[in-house]
Design an enzyme around this catalytic site. Structure first.
Site, short mmCIF file in Angstrom:
data_model
loop_
_atom_site.label_atom_id
_atom_site.label_comp_id
_atom_site.label_asym_id
_atom_site.label_seq_id
_atom_site.Cartn_x
_atom_site.Cartn_y
_atom_site.Cartn_z
N HIS A 112 3.59 25.95 22.98
CA HIS A 112 3.39 27.02 22.24
C HIS A 112 1.72 27.44 22.58
CE1 HIS A 112 2.82 29.88 18.65
NE2 HIS A 112 1.75 29.28 18.25
C1 HEM Z 1 -3.72 25.26 16.93
C2 HEM Z 1 -3.04 25.84 17.90
C3 HEM Z 1 -2.33 27.25 17.78
C4 HEM Z 1 -2.74 28.12 18.64
C5 HEM Z 1 -3.78 28.39 19.61
C6 HEM Z 1 -1.52 29.30 18.27
C7 HEM Z 1 -1.78 30.43 18.85
C8 HEM Z 1 -0.75 31.42 18.55
C9 HEM Z 1 -0.84 33.02 18.71
C10 HEM Z 1 -1.88 33.58 20.04
C11 HEM Z 1 0.28 33.75 18.23
C12 HEM Z 1 0.48 35.04 18.46
C13 HEM Z 1 1.68 35.18 19.74
C14 HEM Z 1 2.11 36.59 19.81
O1 HEM Z 1 1.77 37.37 18.95
O2 HEM Z 1 2.70 37.05 20.77
C15 HEM Z 1 0.93 32.70 17.49
C16 HEM Z 1 2.05 32.97 16.80
C17 HEM Z 1 2.67 32.11 16.00
N1 HEM Z 1 2.24 30.73 15.71
FE1 HEM Z 1 0.72 29.56 16.57
N2 HEM Z 1 -0.57 28.77 17.38
C18 HEM Z 1 -1.33 27.45 17.21
C19 HEM Z 1 -0.61 26.67 16.20
C20 HEM Z 1 0.61 26.90 15.65
C21 HEM Z 1 1.32 26.06 14.88
C22 HEM Z 1 1.15 24.49 14.58
C23 HEM Z 1 2.61 26.66 14.38
C24 HEM Z 1 3.68 25.99 13.43
C25 HEM Z 1 3.92 24.87 13.16
C26 HEM Z 1 2.55 28.01 14.90
C27 HEM Z 1 3.38 29.01 14.58
C28 HEM Z 1 3.37 30.11 14.95
C29 HEM Z 1 4.23 31.23 14.85
C30 HEM Z 1 5.66 30.98 13.72
C31 HEM Z 1 4.06 32.44 15.38
C32 HEM Z 1 4.58 33.61 15.25
C33 HEM Z 1 5.44 33.73 16.58
C34 HEM Z 1 6.90 33.73 16.09
O3 HEM Z 1 7.41 34.01 15.23
O4 HEM Z 1 7.76 33.35 17.16
N3 HEM Z 1 1.37 28.28 15.47
N4 HEM Z 1 0.40 31.32 17.48
#
Ligand code: HEM
Length: 223
Positions: free
Chosen positions: A182
């Site tokens: 991710h």
């Molecule tokens: C700590 C480092 C993390 C970074 C740098 C990060 C970064 C991002 C970014 C940039 C997005 C936007 C993607 C887009 O809109 O195309 C996103 C979406 C998302 N992230 Fe993270 N994330 C991190 C950790 C996590 C963790 C630990 C979780 C859950 C356990 C998580 C769950 C999600 C979810 C559910 C979305 C929405 C995308 C979807 O529903 O498919 N993220 N993240």
């Protein structure tokens, strides 16, 4: 909807950046609370997982406190992720174009996006990460509760606790791998991090990576 900052009748100058809203402040706060919890859980969990990593407990104030707070951070992550789930599950439902996108993974990895079908708010890879995270978090909280002896000692047998330890460790290692994918994807696709920090992406980013979503957003407005 303020998804597209250019309104009909606005004077747009060449070179003006076009921005598209992608996440509200609430969604971003929800996301970063979840992310912080997962990092803390991975660190405290690894500290308890192997004697080689026991030194990490110093970060949490020693072995006993690490053991006491790890499950509580898990509870916060569970509810926080549930918030993300409610916000995003619909946008992560599998669509016909997702199968095609996945079948052309080679083009994704070699940056031949022109050969891929237009995708909505999320592509098949993001959807797979979303559903894997959802399943793994349920497995982690349930197996975690089975071995949370401080409160639930009498409710489960030693045999069940042993199975829970194994399932919990395997699910934890898997979610750390999914999380690495991710974060790697978020950094690799330039301009994505801004979606979760500022809440906005550029029009070019949306057109290139999520064209169907952009079309839906600007549909009804001037072309
Ligand atoms: C700590 C480092 C993390 C970074 C740098 C990060 C970064 C991002 C970014 C940039 C997005 C936007 C993607 C887009 O809109 O195309 C996103 C979406 C998302 N992230 Fe993270 N994330 C991190 C950790 C996590 C963790 C630990 C979780 C859950 C356990 C998580 C769950 C999600 C979810 C559910 C979305 C929405 C995308 C979807 O529903 O498919 N993220 N993240």
């Amino acid at each position: 909807m303020t998804a597209y900052d250019v309104e009909p009748g606005d004077s747009v100058h060449p070179g003006d950046p076009v921005t598209v809203d992608r996440y509200t402040t609430g969604a971003r706060a929800n996301h970063w609370i979840t992310a912080t919890c997962l990092v803390l859980l991975a660190l405290s969990g690894l500290a308890l997982f192997s004697p080689w990593l026991y030194f990490i407990t110093a970060m949490f104030g020693g072995g006993q406190t690490t053991r006491a707070i790890h499950p509580w951070i898990g509870v916060v992550l569970f509810f926080s992720f549930f918030g993300l789930f409610l916000r995003f599950w619909r946008a992560n439902l599998w669509k016909a174009e997702d199968g095609t996108w996945l079948a052309r993974l080679r083009d994704v990895l070699t940056a031949h996006e022109e050969r891929l079908p237009e995708v909505g708010k999320y592509n098949a890879g993001q959807k797979a990460v979303f559903w894997l995270m959802s399943i793994l978090i349920i497995v982690l909280i349930s197996s975690g509760l089975v071995m949370w002896d401080q409160y639930f000692y009498g409710y489960t047998t030693i045999e069940q606790k042993r199975i829970a330890v194994l399932v919990h460790s395997m699910a934890a290692i898997t979610i750390i791998c999914v999380w690495i994918v991710h974060v790697y994807a978020a950094i690799w696709v330039r301009g994505t991090i801004g979606a979760m920090t500022r809440g906005q992406v550029t029009g070019g980013w949306a057109w290139r990576h999520h064209r169907k979503w952009l079309r839906e957003l600007v549909g009804g407005k001037s072309s």
